[in-house]
Motif scaffolding. Sequence first.
Motif, PDB file in Angstrom:
ATOM      1  N   ASP A   1       0.810  -1.216   0.000  1.00  0.00           N
ATOM      2  CA  ASP A   1       0.000   0.000   0.000  1.00  0.00           C
ATOM      3  C   ASP A   1       0.842   1.264   0.000  1.00  0.00           C
ATOM      4  N   ASP A   2       2.159   1.128   0.021  1.00  0.00           N
ATOM      5  CA  ASP A   2       3.038   2.284   0.188  1.00  0.00           C
ATOM      6  C   ASP A   2       3.677   2.708  -1.129  1.00  0.00           C
ATOM      7  N   LEU A   3       3.783   4.023  -1.316  1.00  0.00           N
ATOM      8  CA  LEU A   3       4.385   4.566  -2.529  1.00  0.00           C
ATOM      9  C   LEU A   3       5.887   4.728  -2.330  1.00  0.00           C
ATOM     10  N   TYR A   4       6.659   4.041  -3.171  1.00  0.00           N
ATOM     11  CA  TYR A   4       8.108   4.097  -3.074  1.00  0.00           C
ATOM     12  C   TYR A   4       8.767   4.723  -4.302  1.00  0.00           C
ATOM     13  N   ALA A   5       7.999   4.956  -5.342  1.00  0.00           N
ATOM     14  CA  ALA A   5       8.601   5.495  -6.557  1.00  0.00           C
ATOM     15  C   ALA A   5       7.549   6.249  -7.371  1.00  0.00           C
ATOM     16  N   VAL A   6       7.996   7.268  -8.074  1.00  0.00           N
ATOM     17  CA  VAL A   6       7.118   8.068  -8.919  1.00  0.00           C
ATOM     18  C   VAL A   6       7.392   7.719 -10.378  1.00  0.00           C
ATOM     19  N   PRO A   7       6.423   7.182 -11.100  1.00  0.00           N
ATOM     20  CA  PRO A   7       6.643   6.828 -12.507  1.00  0.00           C
ATOM     21  C   PRO A   7       6.933   8.064 -13.352  1.00  0.00           C
ATOM     22  N   THR A   8       7.888   7.931 -14.256  1.00  0.00           N
ATOM     23  CA  THR A   8       8.145   9.020 -15.209  1.00  0.00           C
ATOM     24  C   THR A   8       7.101   9.029 -16.312  1.00  0.00           C
ATOM     25  N   GLY A   9       6.544   7.878 -16.601  1.00  0.00           N
ATOM     26  CA  GLY A   9       5.565   7.763 -17.674  1.00  0.00           C
ATOM     27  C   GLY A   9       5.271   6.302 -17.929  1.00  0.00           C
ATOM     28  N   ALA A  10       4.617   6.020 -19.017  1.00  0.00           N
ATOM     29  CA  ALA A  10       4.222   4.648 -19.324  1.00  0.00           C
ATOM     30  C   ALA A  10       4.199   4.448 -20.829  1.00  0.00           C
ATOM     31  N   THR A  11       4.282   3.191 -21.238  1.00  0.00           N
ATOM     32  CA  THR A  11       4.267   2.879 -22.661  1.00  0.00           C
ATOM     33  C   THR A  11       3.580   1.537 -22.879  1.00  0.00           C
ATOM     34  N   SER A  12       2.993   1.361 -24.035  1.00  0.00           N
ATOM     35  CA  SER A  12       2.417   0.072 -24.408  1.00  0.00           C
ATOM     36  C   SER A  12       3.428  -0.686 -25.261  1.00  0.00           C
ATOM     37  N   ASN A  13       3.116  -1.922 -25.557  1.00  0.00           N
ATOM     38  CA  ASN A  13       3.970  -2.732 -26.417  1.00  0.00           C
ATOM     39  C   ASN A  13       3.359  -2.758 -27.815  1.00  0.00           C
ATOM     40  N   GLY A  14       4.181  -2.630 -28.828  1.00  0.00           N
ATOM     41  CA  GLY A  14       3.662  -2.590 -30.188  1.00  0.00           C
ATOM     42  C   GLY A  14       4.578  -3.291 -31.169  1.00  0.00           C
ATOM     43  N   ILE A  15       4.168  -3.280 -32.410  1.00  0.00           N
ATOM     44  CA  ILE A  15       4.970  -3.834 -33.501  1.00  0.00           C
ATOM     45  C   ILE A  15       5.570  -2.663 -34.278  1.00  0.00           C
ATOM     46  N   ILE A  16       6.894  -2.614 -34.335  1.00  0.00           N
ATOM     47  CA  ILE A  16       7.553  -1.624 -35.176  1.00  0.00           C
ATOM     48  C   ILE A  16       7.763  -2.239 -36.553  1.00  0.00           C
ATOM     49  N   ILE A  17       7.424  -1.483 -37.580  1.00  0.00           N
ATOM     50  CA  ILE A  17       7.451  -1.991 -38.960  1.00  0.00           C
ATOM     51  C   ILE A  17       8.342  -1.094 -39.814  1.00  0.00           C
ATOM     52  N   ASN A  18       9.318  -1.696 -40.468  1.00  0.00           N
ATOM     53  CA  ASN A  18      10.154  -0.972 -41.428  1.00  0.00           C
ATOM     54  C   ASN A  18       9.397  -0.924 -42.753  1.00  0.00           C
ATOM     55  N   THR A  19       8.622   0.136 -42.941  1.00  0.00           N
ATOM     56  CA  THR A  19       7.797   0.238 -44.154  1.00  0.00           C
ATOM     57  C   THR A  19       8.648   0.397 -45.400  1.00  0.00           C
ATOM     58  N   SER A  20       9.869   0.900 -45.253  1.00  0.00           N
ATOM     59  CA  SER A  20      10.759   1.034 -46.411  1.00  0.00           C
ATOM     60  C   SER A  20      11.063  -0.322 -47.022  1.00  0.00           C
ATOM     61  N   LEU A  21      11.277  -1.325 -46.173  1.00  0.00           N
ATOM     62  CA  LEU A  21      11.590  -2.656 -46.686  1.00  0.00           C
ATOM     63  C   LEU A  21      10.380  -3.295 -47.359  1.00  0.00           C
ATOM     64  N   PHE A  22       9.203  -3.084 -46.799  1.00  0.00           N
ATOM     65  CA  PHE A  22       8.007  -3.632 -47.436  1.00  0.00           C
ATOM     66  C   PHE A  22       7.784  -2.990 -48.808  1.00  0.00           C
ATOM     67  N   GLU A  23       8.037  -1.707 -48.901  1.00  0.00           N
ATOM     68  CA  GLU A  23       7.912  -1.029 -50.200  1.00  0.00           C
ATOM     69  C   GLU A  23       8.990  -1.494 -51.162  1.00  0.00           C
ATOM     70  N   GLN A  24      10.209  -1.653 -50.663  1.00  0.00           N
ATOM     71  CA  GLN A  24      11.325  -2.063 -51.520  1.00  0.00           C
ATOM     72  C   GLN A  24      11.070  -3.420 -52.163  1.00  0.00           C
ATOM     73  N   TYR A  25      10.491  -4.352 -51.412  1.00  0.00           N
ATOM     74  CA  TYR A  25      10.292  -5.706 -51.924  1.00  0.00           C
ATOM     75  C   TYR A  25       8.866  -5.962 -52.394  1.00  0.00           C
ATOM     76  N   GLY A  26       8.051  -4.922 -52.417  1.00  0.00           N
ATOM     77  CA  GLY A  26       6.718  -5.033 -52.988  1.00  0.00           C
ATOM     78  C   GLY A  26       5.773  -5.926 -52.219  1.00  0.00           C
ATOM     79  N   VAL A  27       5.945  -5.988 -50.901  1.00  0.00           N
ATOM     80  CA  VAL A  27       5.056  -6.810 -50.066  1.00  0.00           C
ATOM     81  C   VAL A  27       4.032  -5.893 -49.409  1.00  0.00           C
ATOM     82  N   GLU A  28       2.770  -6.267 -49.546  1.00  0.00           N
ATOM     83  CA  GLU A  28       1.700  -5.430 -48.996  1.00  0.00           C
ATOM     84  C   GLU A  28       1.381  -5.863 -47.566  1.00  0.00           C
ATOM     85  N   LEU A  29       1.303  -4.887 -46.703  1.00  0.00           N
ATOM     86  CA  LEU A  29       0.923  -5.161 -45.322  1.00  0.00           C
ATOM     87  C   LEU A  29      -0.586  -5.358 -45.225  1.00  0.00           C
ATOM     88  N   PRO A  30      -1.039  -6.273 -44.389  1.00  0.00           N
ATOM     89  CA  PRO A  30      -2.491  -6.400 -44.154  1.00  0.00           C
ATOM     90  C   PRO A  30      -2.961  -5.238 -43.273  1.00  0.00           C
TER      91      PRO A  30
END
Length: 445
Positions: free
Chosen positions: A149-178
């Motif tokens: 129940d005790d506060l020991y630290a103050v969060p600087t912020g928060a983040t979610s988890n995601g998928i990072i996509i190199n769109t340059s490579l998909f364009e280079q090889y002509g693959v379409e993302l769903p």
Amino acid sequence: MSDVQPPRRARRRGTRAGVAAAAGLLLAACGVGADPVVNPELSDDDVTITMNWWGADARTQQTLAAIELFEQEHPTIHVEPTYSDWTGYWDRMATTTAAGDMPDVSQFDQLYLASYAERGALLDLSTVTNILDTSALGANVLDSGRVGDDLYAVPTGATSNGIIINTSLFEQYGVELPDTETWTWDDFERTSVELTEASGGEVHGVSPFGYDSFSLTVWARQHGGSVFDADGDLTLTPELLASYWQRELDFVESEAAPSVAHLSEVSGLPLDQTDLVTGKTAMAFIPAGQFTAYQSAAPDFDYDLAPWPADSDAPEGFQYLKPSMYWAAASTSEHPAEAALLIDFLTNDTRVAPLFGLDRGEPGNPAFRAALEGQLDESGEESLAFTEAMSDEVGDTPPITPNGASDIEILLTRYNQQVLFGESSPREAADAFLGELGDSITAAG
């Protein structure tokens, strides 16, 4: 890394490997302060406090600039900074804490928060509410800094988890993302394989997960489970952990991901040498707050952020906002009022916002987010927009890593390697991992 060197006064102490050994030092002994003074007063005399953080050179420069601003605001308080990389940071933290010499203010991670708090190493922040104002932080953010129940630290912020996509490579090889708003795991793997085949094996579709607790927690929640409960008990089932590693093996077998030998070679490399930055893979699972770092490290590529794939039976709210990091104070601090004032400054003074940007995650203080308007580059704006969009979909933040489980990622890495090299089946590794981690939690209790 930037060519700019830190000012002389920033001491960069030597680092060494061995986080597990360092954690053992903390188990053996821990510097604990006397009962804290409630509502301590600031000193009228000159005071020197120490501040400690991990990170690359860019973070060091940002933090030193914030310290300089703080010292201008409070000329009788001098802040002595120390910093290191991630591994060396926790090694030194354990050593200094055991010696009763923990820095007055430290950057903390949720992996270690309960471990240090339950051993009495951290200041109970309820004792400094006359100086430290946390009212700007929402309960869902602030509560992630509590142990019990005790506060020991103050969060600087928060983040979610995601998928990072190199769109340059998909364009280079002509693959379409769903449609990445609705893609399934089959869609994700098929697209990854298509990219691998289109490049003739020069590029693979994905760098898989398998060794980090953030992605494991999301995987568990997406499949109706959890890793820990509110009491600090291990709730992850061997079946669920085995399925996490089996998905990784499936990626390798289909050649959506690189070979096992290659994954072993690149394990533990710094961000600027990862396959995603060098263009050897096109997608990866990352904390969204790291998006700007990847884009900065690979300016010749264009990246995008997308939600995780999910099947139709995935429960709502499986994603969550993970605390990026925290500010905490030492229970042994001789100057708790000044330490609290520094944390208050870093949490509430909006002049800090443009200095830090999104380096420590999306700010937990809404006033900081407002202060960043017009201050971010395109990748920063995209990262912030993604996290804010995900905020409408995330569920409750899970309990922090309990005391005794701080080495979870070290264990995940070890057992993940056994799975990849066929030394253990996913189920065998899951049973062994859960047994070892469970024993560690029990011993700490």
